[in-house]
Motif scaffolding. Structure first.
Motif, PDB file in Angstrom:
ATOM      1  N   GLY A   1       1.167   9.617  -4.575  1.00 54.97           N
ATOM      2  CA  GLY A   1       0.748  10.249  -3.337  1.00 54.97           C
ATOM      3  C   GLY A   1       0.747  11.760  -3.333  1.00 54.97           C
ATOM      4  O   GLY A   1       0.893  12.391  -4.366  1.00 54.97           O
ATOM      5  N   PRO A   2       0.574  12.336  -2.119  1.00 55.43           N
ATOM      6  CA  PRO A   2       0.696  11.661  -0.822  1.00 55.43           C
ATOM      7  C   PRO A   2      -0.501  10.818  -0.418  1.00 55.43           C
ATOM      8  O   PRO A   2      -0.450  10.084   0.571  1.00 55.43           O
ATOM      9  CB  PRO A   2       0.882  12.826   0.148  1.00 55.43           C
ATOM     10  CG  PRO A   2       0.133  13.945  -0.479  1.00 55.43           C
ATOM     11  CD  PRO A   2       0.352  13.785  -1.960  1.00 55.43           C
ATOM     12  N   PHE A   3      -1.609  10.916  -1.169  1.00 60.10           N
ATOM     13  CA  PHE A   3      -2.807  10.163  -0.820  1.00 60.10           C
ATOM     14  C   PHE A   3      -3.173   9.205  -1.958  1.00 60.10           C
ATOM     15  O   PHE A   3      -2.544   9.210  -3.013  1.00 60.10           O
ATOM     16  CB  PHE A   3      -3.961  11.127  -0.525  1.00 60.10           C
ATOM     17  CG  PHE A   3      -3.631  12.147   0.527  1.00 60.10           C
ATOM     18  CD1 PHE A   3      -3.383  11.760   1.834  1.00 60.10           C
ATOM     19  CD2 PHE A   3      -3.543  13.493   0.205  1.00 60.10           C
ATOM     20  CE1 PHE A   3      -3.052  12.690   2.811  1.00 60.10           C
ATOM     21  CE2 PHE A   3      -3.229  14.441   1.165  1.00 60.10           C
ATOM     22  CZ  PHE A   3      -2.977  14.037   2.470  1.00 60.10           C
TER      23      PHE A   3
ATOM     24  N   PHE B   1       0.830  -1.205   0.000  1.00 60.58           N
ATOM     25  CA  PHE B   1       0.000   0.000   0.000  1.00 60.58           C
ATOM     26  C   PHE B   1       0.868   1.259   0.000  1.00 60.58           C
ATOM     27  O   PHE B   1       0.609   2.212  -0.749  1.00 60.58           O
ATOM     28  CB  PHE B   1      -0.915  -0.008   1.219  1.00 60.58           C
ATOM     29  CG  PHE B   1      -1.664   1.279   1.426  1.00 60.58           C
ATOM     30  CD1 PHE B   1      -2.767   1.583   0.645  1.00 60.58           C
ATOM     31  CD2 PHE B   1      -1.255   2.197   2.384  1.00 60.58           C
ATOM     32  CE1 PHE B   1      -3.452   2.771   0.811  1.00 60.58           C
ATOM     33  CE2 PHE B   1      -1.932   3.386   2.557  1.00 60.58           C
ATOM     34  CZ  PHE B   1      -3.034   3.677   1.769  1.00 60.58           C
ATOM     35  N   ALA B   2       1.916   1.264   0.831  1.00 61.49           N
ATOM     36  CA  ALA B   2       2.810   2.423   0.901  1.00 61.49           C
ATOM     37  C   ALA B   2       3.477   2.682  -0.449  1.00 61.49           C
ATOM     38  O   ALA B   2       3.694   3.838  -0.837  1.00 61.49           O
ATOM     39  CB  ALA B   2       3.863   2.210   1.983  1.00 61.49           C
TER      40      ALA B   2
ATOM     41  N   PRO C   1      -7.033  14.002   0.021  1.00 63.66           N
ATOM     42  CA  PRO C   1      -7.547  12.779   0.642  1.00 63.66           C
ATOM     43  C   PRO C   1      -8.919  12.408   0.086  1.00 63.66           C
ATOM     44  O   PRO C   1      -9.642  13.262  -0.438  1.00 63.66           O
ATOM     45  CB  PRO C   1      -7.652  13.144   2.129  1.00 63.66           C
ATOM     46  CG  PRO C   1      -6.860  14.383   2.313  1.00 63.66           C
ATOM     47  CD  PRO C   1      -6.889  15.098   0.996  1.00 63.66           C
ATOM     48  N   SER C   2      -9.251  11.147   0.237  1.00 66.99           N
ATOM     49  CA  SER C   2     -10.569  10.634  -0.141  1.00 66.99           C
ATOM     50  C   SER C   2     -11.025   9.674   0.948  1.00 66.99           C
ATOM     51  O   SER C   2     -10.316   9.429   1.920  1.00 66.99           O
ATOM     52  CB  SER C   2     -10.493   9.921  -1.494  1.00 66.99           C
ATOM     53  OG  SER C   2      -9.609   8.800  -1.415  1.00 66.99           O
ATOM     54  N   PHE C   3     -12.217   9.119   0.762  1.00 69.12           N
ATOM     55  CA  PHE C   3     -12.757   8.248   1.810  1.00 69.12           C
ATOM     56  C   PHE C   3     -11.863   7.042   2.057  1.00 69.12           C
ATOM     57  O   PHE C   3     -11.702   6.601   3.195  1.00 69.12           O
ATOM     58  CB  PHE C   3     -14.166   7.799   1.424  1.00 69.12           C
ATOM     59  CG  PHE C   3     -14.891   7.095   2.539  1.00 69.12           C
ATOM     60  CD1 PHE C   3     -15.056   7.702   3.776  1.00 69.12           C
ATOM     61  CD2 PHE C   3     -15.413   5.822   2.355  1.00 69.12           C
ATOM     62  CE1 PHE C   3     -15.729   7.061   4.807  1.00 69.12           C
ATOM     63  CE2 PHE C   3     -16.090   5.177   3.373  1.00 69.12           C
ATOM     64  CZ  PHE C   3     -16.241   5.789   4.609  1.00 69.12           C
ATOM     65  N   ALA C   4     -11.252   6.495   1.018  1.00 71.12           N
ATOM     66  CA  ALA C   4     -10.380   5.332   1.198  1.00 71.12           C
ATOM     67  C   ALA C   4      -9.200   5.658   2.099  1.00 71.12           C
ATOM     68  O   ALA C   4      -8.754   4.806   2.883  1.00 71.12           O
ATOM     69  CB  ALA C   4      -9.890   4.821  -0.160  1.00 71.12           C
ATOM     70  N   ASP C   5      -8.678   6.871   2.014  1.00 73.55           N
ATOM     71  CA  ASP C   5      -7.597   7.273   2.922  1.00 73.55           C
ATOM     72  C   ASP C   5      -8.057   7.234   4.367  1.00 73.55           C
ATOM     73  O   ASP C   5      -7.318   6.808   5.256  1.00 73.55           O
ATOM     74  CB  ASP C   5      -7.119   8.690   2.584  1.00 73.55           C
ATOM     75  CG  ASP C   5      -6.395   8.761   1.256  1.00 73.55           C
ATOM     76  OD1 ASP C   5      -5.355   8.094   1.122  1.00 73.55           O
ATOM     77  OD2 ASP C   5      -6.864   9.478   0.360  1.00 73.55           O
TER      78      ASP C   5
END
Length: 248
Positions: A188-190, A180-181, A196-200
């Motif tokens: 990224g960073p997200f 995942f990383a 960002p999103s909901f999965a984050d």
């Protein structure tokens, strides 16, 4: 505007701890929506949900199962159960706030999270679920122990891997989160790039669960801090603006 009521499960030791409710706490803060937390102990969740008209989120022993997160929105009169449904509702009800599911991204968000859980899910359960009983308030401990021991078919303490089994379980989890990383490093960073999103918030909720349930001095959290050369800690730090106060 009257604040949204956000229903969560308390721990006097750590505040918010559940990955399922953490993701909605992140989401509400990300969207800048005022909310207040109504803390409800495990044995009282079903009665609270029925009282406010929250729908069950599944079944257990052929009976409706009521779980958190749940929100109650005085602005619209809506009561919404289940994390993804809540996220979609927030996007629809408050279209002028940042999107949890930007158009055309839901499939990608689901795919990234599904890959992580497929690889790491079996390792998560024995490592993190049994120790939850140690941070719960006394009134919730018997309920959690009884339901989870019935679910897993043994005493919680006996489910926790030891010795070489624990090393193997941690290794399985490492592989999942380092994959995942690597995705983050590629774009990224997200998960979706710059925002960002909901999965984050789902993934961050799991990391918060590790941290607060086992403690920052645990072997699991010490391992997390090294995975991906510290990339997961940076990920959490990048999401810190949306944590809010986990005890409020």
């Amino acid at each position: 505007m009257a604040p949204i009521i956000f229903y969560d499960i308390p721990s006097d030791k750590v505040g918010c701890w559940s990955p399922n409710t953490w993701k909605i706490r992140y989401a509400l803060n990300f969207k800048g929506l005022p909310f207040r937390t109504d803390w409800v102990e495990y044995p009282d969740i079903e009665a609270k949900c029925k009282d406010i008209g929250a729908e069950p989120t599944g079944t257990r022993d052929d009976k409706p199962l009521y779980t958190f997160p749940v929100i109650q929105d005085p602005h619209t009169g809506k009561v919404v159960s289940d994390g993804p449904k809540i996220a979609r509702y927030l996007d629809e009800a408050y279209p002028d706030t940042p999107k949890l599911f930007p158009p055309g991204t839901e499939d990608k968000q689901n795919a990234v999270f599904a890959e992580l859980i497929q690889k790491g899910g079996p390792a998560l359960r024995p490592l993190v679920i049994p120790p939850v009983v140690n941070i719960l308030n006394d009134v919730s401990k018997p309920y959690f122990r009884t339901t989870r021991e019935k679910m897993f078919g043994g005493k919680l303490e006996d489910l926790v891997p030891q010795g070489d089994d624990r090393k193997a379980t941690l290794e399985q989890l490492r592989q999942a989160f380092e994959a995942f990383a690597k995705r983050l490093d590629e774009g990224g960073p997200f998960i979706l790039g710059d925002k960002p999103s909901f999965a984050d918030f789902i993934v961050a909720g799991f990391l918060q669960w590790f941290r607060v349930t086992l403690g920052e001095d645990s072997d699991l959290w010490e391992a997390v801090s090294t995975w991906g050369d510290g990339r997961l800690l940076k990920y959490l730090e990048d999401l810190r603006p949306y944590e809010g106060n986990p005890r409020a």
